[in-house]
Scaffold this motif. Sequence first.
Motif, PDB file in Angstrom:
ATOM      1  N   GLY A 128       0.840  -1.189   0.000  1.00 47.50           N
ATOM      2  CA  GLY A 128       0.000   0.000   0.000  1.00 47.50           C
ATOM      3  C   GLY A 128       0.873   1.236   0.000  1.00 47.50           C
ATOM      4  N   LYS A 129       0.478   2.237  -0.771  1.00 49.35           N
ATOM      5  CA  LYS A 129       1.139   3.537  -0.714  1.00 49.35           C
ATOM      6  C   LYS A 129       0.102   4.583  -1.033  1.00 49.35           C
ATOM      7  CE  LYS A 129       3.449   5.035  -4.263  1.00 49.35           C
ATOM      8  NZ  LYS A 129       4.370   5.267  -5.394  1.00 49.35           N
ATOM      9  N   GLN A 130       0.350   5.805  -0.603  1.00 47.52           N
ATOM     10  CA  GLN A 130      -0.595   6.884  -0.896  1.00 47.52           C
ATOM     11  C   GLN A 130      -0.667   7.068  -2.405  1.00 47.52           C
ATOM     12  OE1 GLN A 130       1.374   9.747   1.583  1.00 47.52           O
ATOM     13  NE2 GLN A 130      -0.300   9.792   3.051  1.00 47.52           N
ATOM     14  N   TRP A 131      -1.739   6.787  -3.103  1.00 46.12           N
ATOM     15  CA  TRP A 131      -2.958   6.188  -2.636  1.00 46.12           C
ATOM     16  C   TRP A 131      -3.313   5.095  -3.619  1.00 46.12           C
ATOM     17  CZ3 TRP A 131      -2.104  11.478  -1.991  1.00 46.12           C
ATOM     18  CH2 TRP A 131      -2.177  11.935  -0.661  1.00 46.12           C
ATOM     19  N   MET A 182       1.537  -8.257   3.435  1.00 46.51           N
ATOM     20  CA  MET A 182       1.281  -6.862   3.105  1.00 46.51           C
ATOM     21  C   MET A 182       2.259  -5.926   3.803  1.00 46.51           C
ATOM     22  SD  MET A 182      -2.872  -6.975   3.201  1.00 46.51           S
ATOM     23  CE  MET A 182      -2.982  -7.279   4.950  1.00 46.51           C
ATOM     24  N   GLY A 183       2.685  -4.919   3.057  1.00 41.38           N
ATOM     25  CA  GLY A 183       3.559  -3.897   3.628  1.00 41.38           C
ATOM     26  C   GLY A 183       3.136  -2.527   3.122  1.00 41.38           C
ATOM     27  N   SER A 184       3.631  -1.479   3.796  1.00 36.34           N
ATOM     28  CA  SER A 184       3.290  -0.120   3.387  1.00 36.34           C
ATOM     29  C   SER A 184       4.553   0.664   3.099  1.00 36.34           C
ATOM     30  CB  SER A 184       2.500   0.583   4.491  1.00 36.34           C
ATOM     31  OG  SER A 184       2.448   1.982   4.222  1.00 36.34           O
ATOM     32  N   GLU A 185       4.491   1.514   2.067  1.00 28.50           N
ATOM     33  CA  GLU A 185       5.651   2.344   1.755  1.00 28.50           C
ATOM     34  C   GLU A 185       5.620   3.678   2.481  1.00 28.50           C
ATOM     35  OE1 GLU A 185       6.422   2.841  -2.400  1.00 28.50           O
ATOM     36  OE2 GLU A 185       6.520   0.675  -2.712  1.00 28.50           O
ATOM     37  N   ASP A 186       4.484   4.029   3.114  1.00 25.79           N
ATOM     38  CA  ASP A 186       4.445   5.336   3.766  1.00 25.79           C
ATOM     39  C   ASP A 186       3.715   5.294   5.105  1.00 25.79           C
ATOM     40  OD1 ASP A 186       1.865   5.139   2.491  1.00 25.79           O
ATOM     41  OD2 ASP A 186       2.706   6.145   0.740  1.00 25.79           O
TER      42      ASP A 186
END
Length: 319
Positions: free
Chosen positions: A106-109, A137-141
């Motif tokens: 996930g990253k914006q957006w 799952m991972g997030s970049e921000d």
Amino acid sequence: MSTPFPLMPPNASSVATEMDLLYLFIATVSAFFIVLVAALAFIFAVKYRRRHPDEVGADIHGSLALELTWTFIPFILSMIMFIWGADLFFSLSRPPVDSMDIFVVGKQWMWKVQHPTGVREINEMHVPIDRNIRLTMGSEDVVHDYSIPAFRVKMDVVPGRLTTMWFKATVPGTYHLFCAEYCGTKHSGMIGQVIAMTPQDYEAWLSGGTSATNVSPAEIGQKLFAGDAACFSCHLEDGKGHGPALGGVYGRTVELADGRTVVADDNYLRESIVNPSAKIVRGFPSPSIMPPFQGRLSEEQLMQLIAYMKTLKPAPQTH
Ligand code: CUA
């Protein structure tokens, strides 16, 4: 059957029915007691109201039977909710071992999705029905949350760590995908579609499009391992390098220098790449001589490296 204002999202996964029944049970019990308490309060207020200025209330000294009843019944009801809910929670938090892995970042957006064969998509996720799917799952921000109401699953996607969730779709169809955690200006636009397909349709979808350029996450991880990240120069297969051998490490219990033990799961491996000194394996120098990869590898690359490590077999034992 579709109504303009459906009460519930479609029921399209293996846990949806049980989740709905639990929800219905809790809602029904709550509604029953709200109505009961409110009605009794009203009836008693009318029935026992003061009729003359000199009226005095009856002198009541409690009732053991009554008190036991109103303790025991709520206790039983809340234990049913607790045990049922915990049971469902545990089955949802433990992906079956035969699950197929799909990676989500996930990253914006937006949502970036990669399949085991390497096929990528954005804001869409195609899945086969009747197959256990585990999302890593991972997030970049910032914190996002991957939510598929039709499957009754959602999980926070948190920067700095990996989270997992699993489901088994049961009905082919196109379902809503939401970000369920406020993550900035275009949070409400961080939506997409989950397309559940028969296994045959899924295979056809996978092999269509840009199949020739698809490289699996594990293969990309292998290239990183042997190339840009240069992991191979220290993590020798025979364990005689500067770093521990990584064959068979995934899922194994690892002894640390400070005497603790940890299970080498996704988060342990991820942390050991971005911050190698956090948990030193017993027998290796502290602080770690490995450079921290914080900020040097994207969340996707970290997942790919871990996907590759999962494929590494333990080195044959020499006696
Ligand atoms: Cu991502 Cu809200």
